[in-house]
Enzyme design. Structure first.
Site, mmCIF file in Angstrom:
data_model
loop_
_atom_site.group_PDB
_atom_site.id
_atom_site.type_symbol
_atom_site.label_atom_id
_atom_site.label_comp_id
_atom_site.label_asym_id
_atom_site.label_seq_id
_atom_site.Cartn_x
_atom_site.Cartn_y
_atom_site.Cartn_z
ATOM 1 C CG HIS A 128 -1.960 -9.114 3.423
ATOM 2 N ND1 HIS A 128 -1.675 -7.867 2.899
ATOM 3 C CD2 HIS A 128 -3.161 -9.473 2.896
ATOM 4 C CE1 HIS A 128 -2.660 -7.493 2.102
ATOM 5 N NE2 HIS A 128 -3.575 -8.446 2.074
ATOM 6 C CG ASP A 205 -2.040 -8.413 9.876
ATOM 7 O OD1 ASP A 205 -3.222 -8.164 10.189
ATOM 8 O OD2 ASP A 205 -1.690 -8.648 8.707
ATOM 9 C CD GLN A 208 -8.204 -12.387 7.187
ATOM 10 O OE1 GLN A 208 -9.226 -13.035 7.394
ATOM 11 N NE2 GLN A 208 -8.127 -11.523 6.187
ATOM 12 C CE LYS A 231 -9.279 -7.937 5.901
ATOM 13 N NZ LYS A 231 -9.112 -8.569 4.585
ATOM 14 C CB CYS A 369 -2.313 -9.593 -0.696
ATOM 15 S SG CYS A 369 -3.306 -8.522 -1.743
#
Length: 411
Positions: A128, A205, A208, A231, A369
């Site tokens: 991202h 990261d 998700q 999220k 993104c």
């Protein structure tokens, strides 16, 4: 009184999300944009109402009852995150505005102290923009060099190429756990282990991953991990940065102001202990408190049950979508979260998005993104349908029927 959802009753789960019980353009809402932001659980909304109606006060510095209640709720969420990701201690949990700010915090604070000219930062082609741009800025400031881990056409990291890129110059490896665009689940523990063998710091990261996969930072042994509340069925404006205590203590503050200090004089300042050293100013108090209830919701169902159910939805959707004329999946990794990116021959993604919205179906269109990824795939963007624990096979049926009708109009 909250619903007991521990036995995985889909209707009880959907009852946690009143937003789903509405019509869009005269059609029942089908919300397939969960990779961008999941809907907010009713218990989270109730917590926000409770805070702003009954408990609103600033935290840590007050001795009156409202301040003490707010502080207790805020720190209870820190303790919950500590348990949720199995950090060694609650003080390793820092609250931010979201994953983006968490990564920027590391890039600026850790980067300013530890990155030197010629150091190498490895990121993947799946990242991202939030895990690309902060490192570009850090490299510009420090003289470090960014190197990109390539992927194959299925959207999987090429591990042999990753191993070749690793060297004694590798200072940081920053990769996502799950691709927001393609749903690829990366072999994150192997990526971390290989980086450690070269003495590199690792940042994951997990924006998700957090709603879909049980995270154990001690088992992963990553140095940093970032995630976002919105999220995970929680409120917007709340994120988490996890970091090893020894690394956090070695880093300079990210911002200056209240809360992050012990003593201030015009001749100098003594900084607070972690995590408060990185939490300058009044935070998003009510939303942080409410985030605990989103994690409670996930824990009540259980990550294993969530993953199993969402995988059923993913398989079911893939089977139905592959029967549609002109359907082209983008990202076909062997291990995937509940995300399907696709194109339909001769129909622009934006047109598909608008035509689906006219039928009450919310999907995401564009580059998500991840422009460098789209450049690699030689496309401008995709349509992305992403599923959450409250979605159903019946919604997928309506979605696929709508796509078939759209395809017929364009044929």
């Amino acid at each position: 009184m909250k619903e007991d959802i521990s036995t995985f009753d889909i209707q009880k789960i959907r009852n946690e999300f009143p937003v789903l019980n509405q019509e869009i353009n005269g059609k029942p809402l089908i919300y397939f944009d969960n990779a961008a932001s999941s809907q907010t659980a009713k218990r989270v909304v109730n917590s926000l109402i409770q805070f702003y109606e009954k408990d609103h006060a600033n935290i840590h510095r007050g001795i009156h009852t409202l301040a003490e209640r707010s502080t207790k709720g805020f720190e209870a969420t820190r303790e919950k995150v500590h348990q949720f990701i199995n950090s060694a201690e609650a003080d390793e949990i820092i609250f931010t505005k979201g994953t983006t700010e968490s990564i920027n915090l590391v890039a600026q604070s850790w980067g300013s102290k530890f990155l030197k000219p010629g150091d190498e930062i490895l990121i993947s082609q799946l990242e991202h923009h939030s895990n690309i741009v902060p490192w570009q800025l850090a490299a510009e400031r420090s003289g470090a060099i960014i190197k990109v881990i390539p992927i194959n056409e299925k959207g999987e990291i090429l591990m042999d190429e990753y191993k070749k890129l690793l060297s004694e110059k590798t200072k940081l490896v920053a990769v996502n756990y799950v691709s927001n665009s393609l749903g690829t689940i990366n072999p994150i523990k192997e990526i971390i282990t290989l980086a450690q063998e070269k003495g590199a710091t690792t940042l994951i990261d997990a924006a998700q991953a957090a709603p879909h996969i049980k995270i154990d930072v001690q088992d992963l042994d990553c140095d940093f991990l970032a995630l976002s509340s919105h999220k995970m069925y929680g409120p917007t404006g709340v994120g988490v940065l996890y970091g090893h205590r020894d690394i956090l203590e070695a880093m300079p503050p990210y911002q200056g102001g209240g809360e992050m200090i012990k003593d201030v004089s015009f001749s100098g300042t003594t900084f607070n202990d972690i995590p408060y050293k990185f939490e300058a100013g009044t935070p998003n108090i009510g939303e942080v408190i409410a985030f605990k209830y989103a994690m409670d919701f996930i824990d009540e169902i259980g990550h294993e049950k969530i993953a199993e159910y969402e995988h059923e939805l993913l398989d079911y959707a893939n089977q139905k979508l592959n029967r549609i004329s002109g359907f082209r999946p983008i990202g076909t990794a062997d291990k995937k979260a509940s995300v399907i990116s696709f194109l339909i021959d001769n129909v622009h993604p934006y047109d598909l998005g608008q035509l689906l919205d006219a039928r009450g179906i919310a999907v995401r269109t564009g580059h998500h993104c991840t422009q460098p990824l789209m450049d690699f795939l030689e496309i401008d963007g995709t349509v992305r349908a992403s599923f959450a624990v409250y979605n159903t096979k019946e919604e997928i049926d309506v979605f696929c029927e709508a796509l078939e009708n759209i395809v017929k109009k364009f044929s």
